[in-house]
Design an enzyme around this catalytic site. Structure first.
Site, PDB file in Angstrom:
ATOM      1  N   HIS A  55       0.835  -1.194   0.000  1.00 21.86           N
ATOM      2  CA  HIS A  55       0.000   0.000   0.000  1.00 21.86           C
ATOM      3  C   HIS A  55       0.875   1.252   0.000  1.00 21.86           C
ATOM      4  O   HIS A  55       2.075   1.197   0.266  1.00 21.86           O
ATOM      5  CB  HIS A  55      -0.941  -0.021   1.200  1.00 21.86           C
ATOM      6  N   GLU A  57       1.220   3.799   1.960  1.00 24.12           N
ATOM      7  CA  GLU A  57       1.924   4.141   3.189  1.00 24.12           C
ATOM      8  C   GLU A  57       3.205   3.324   3.333  1.00 24.12           C
ATOM      9  O   GLU A  57       4.233   3.843   3.769  1.00 24.12           O
ATOM     10  CB  GLU A  57       1.026   3.900   4.406  1.00 24.12           C
ATOM     11  N   THR A 166     -25.792  10.134 -33.233  1.00 24.79           N
ATOM     12  CA  THR A 166     -24.670   9.247 -32.944  1.00 24.79           C
ATOM     13  C   THR A 166     -24.319   8.315 -34.092  1.00 24.79           C
ATOM     14  O   THR A 166     -23.267   7.675 -34.060  1.00 24.79           O
ATOM     15  CB  THR A 166     -24.985   8.387 -31.707  1.00 24.79           C
ATOM     16  N   ASP A 205     -20.878  -2.936 -35.362  1.00 30.51           N
ATOM     17  CA  ASP A 205     -19.489  -2.496 -35.454  1.00 30.51           C
ATOM     18  C   ASP A 205     -18.453  -3.591 -35.178  1.00 30.51           C
ATOM     19  O   ASP A 205     -17.279  -3.396 -35.485  1.00 30.51           O
ATOM     20  CB  ASP A 205     -19.240  -1.351 -34.461  1.00 30.51           C
ATOM     21  N   LEU A 209     -13.282  -3.321 -28.082  1.00 29.86           N
ATOM     22  CA  LEU A 209     -13.416  -2.606 -26.808  1.00 29.86           C
ATOM     23  C   LEU A 209     -12.178  -2.743 -25.918  1.00 29.86           C
ATOM     24  O   LEU A 209     -12.275  -2.724 -24.688  1.00 29.86           O
ATOM     25  CB  LEU A 209     -14.667  -3.052 -26.038  1.00 29.86           C
ATOM     26  N   SER A 227     -29.774  -9.915 -24.500  1.00 25.24           N
ATOM     27  CA  SER A 227     -30.906 -10.608 -23.878  1.00 25.24           C
ATOM     28  C   SER A 227     -31.211 -11.946 -24.526  1.00 25.24           C
ATOM     29  O   SER A 227     -31.517 -12.932 -23.852  1.00 25.24           O
ATOM     30  CB  SER A 227     -32.158  -9.719 -23.935  1.00 25.24           C
TER      31      SER A 227
END
Length: 370
Positions: A55, A57, A166, A205, A209, A227
């Site tokens: 971490h 610290e 779009t 498309d 990703l 779905s």
């Protein structure tokens, strides 16, 4: 106790810059930075790089060595007080002899939630909290969301023309925005734990990703909301694994075919035969997903807004026009009065080449359609 002294703020800014170095790598852990200051000089600093690693610290105290004794630790998140992948940082801070801890914010993790700060106080260490708390929360907005709401922070990224379109009527959308805006979009992908799309965008498309336009050591998970399991088993998104398909379908043959390609298939049907988006968000929270970036089309965008799953919009607006017949950003319930229109609050505005990025959040909770 809180303080906004100029010295505390100055060193906390430095700690936040440290924390930001782990922007793309710390998931599912929070992004944390620490700066140790003794006698007006920085004697050690560091950030949390990845889950399982030291971490912030610990990194800062290792850098400081004996100089940590009597120092002030500026840390962007309360030192942990529980055993996770690593031992409690609060105990290490006490053992190092740090005399004061300035924490930007209390850890929202119920396993910590003030216990680390209390342990420091009991050991005689002076504790100050609330210095640049807003900035620290923003840096870890997904982690805070998961710890307090049980679900990730969800952003929708939309590239559109100035008339709010779009894609062309046939679905073609490459490329509305220029390379500078697209590269910035990859930065949002890189910091996200997962990138989500819908079956419509996938079929139009065939996106991968993945993060490509910026340097990264980690690829986000990719989620397809499908779905009826219409997803082709040769879709490019399946290359390289790390894919979750959320569906309402009980088609075992298609499920097994997708699993054979390395995908996880989650069956989460709602009463209407579609994916239960609220259940999906809850399941992603259980999977320790902090931030989700949605890159989809009008159908999934609208469904997510309807399900009250959207926290933030990232709009890229190109100085072009596509006309009324082209595809829009969202579908909202018909017959809305002007007073009932969902209102957004602009968070920031920035230019990338010829395009403008506008980041916005709900000014008030969005209305659910009947």
């Amino acid at each position: 106790m809180s303080s906004d002294s100029e010295i505390d703020r100055r060193y906390m800014v430095r700690a936040l810059r440290q924390a930001a170095q782990g922007l793309n790598t710390t998931t599912p852990n929070p992004r944390v930075g620490c700066v140790l200051v003794r006698d007006g000089a920085v004697v050690g600093e560091g950030f949390h790089m990845q889950a399982g690693g030291p971490h912030a610290e610990i990194v800062a105290m290792q850098a400081a060595g004996e100089a940590a004794r009597g120092a002030t630790a500026y840390v962007t998140l309360e030192p942990c007080a529980h055993h996770g992948r690593t031992p409690p940082c609060a105990d290490a801070v006490i053992a190092a002899g740090v005399s004061r801890v300035v924490a930007a914010m209390v850890d929202p993790n119920p396993q910590v939630a003030g216990r680390g700060l209390e342990r420091l106080r009991q050991a005689g260490i002076a504790v100050t909290t609330g210095v640049l708390e807003h900035e620290a929360r923003e840096l870890n907005i997904g982690f805070v969301s998961r710890m307090t709401r049980g679900r990730p922070w969800l952003r929708i990224k939309i590239a559109a023309t100035l008339d709010g379109k779009t894609a062309l009527p046939n679905g073609a959308s490459q490329w509305i925005t220029g390379p500078e805006a697209r590269r910035d979009g990859h930065r949002w992908r890189a910091r996200s734990c997962a990138v989500m799309t819908g079956i419509g965008t996938l079929r139009d498309d065939d996106p991968r990703l993945t993060v490509r336009d910026v340097v990264t050591t980690r690829q986000p998970l990719r989620i397809v909301v499908d779905s009826r399991l219409r997803m082709p088993v040769d879709a490019r998104i399946l290359e390289g694994g790390g894919v979750i398909v959320a569906t309402a379908s009980a088609d075992e043959a298609k499920t097994e075919a997708l699993r054979a390609r390395g995908a996880e298939v989650w069956r989460l049907p709602d009463s209407g035969g579609k994916v239960d988006l609220a259940a999906l968000m809850q399941t992603l929270g259980e999977r320790q997903i902090n931030e989700v970036l949605v890159e989809a089309g009008i159908n999934l965008h609208s469904a997510l807004v309807e399900a009250r799953a959207v926290d933030e919009f990232v709009f890229y607006l190109a100085p072009r026009l596509l006309g009324d017949a082209s595809r829009g950003m969202l579908e909202l319930p018909p017959g809305l009065a002007v007073a009932d229109m969902p209102a957004l609050e602009i968070q920031d505005l920035k230019r990338f080449g010829p395009d403008v990025r506008l980041r916005a959040r709900w000014a008030a909770e969005p209305s659910r359609a009947d």
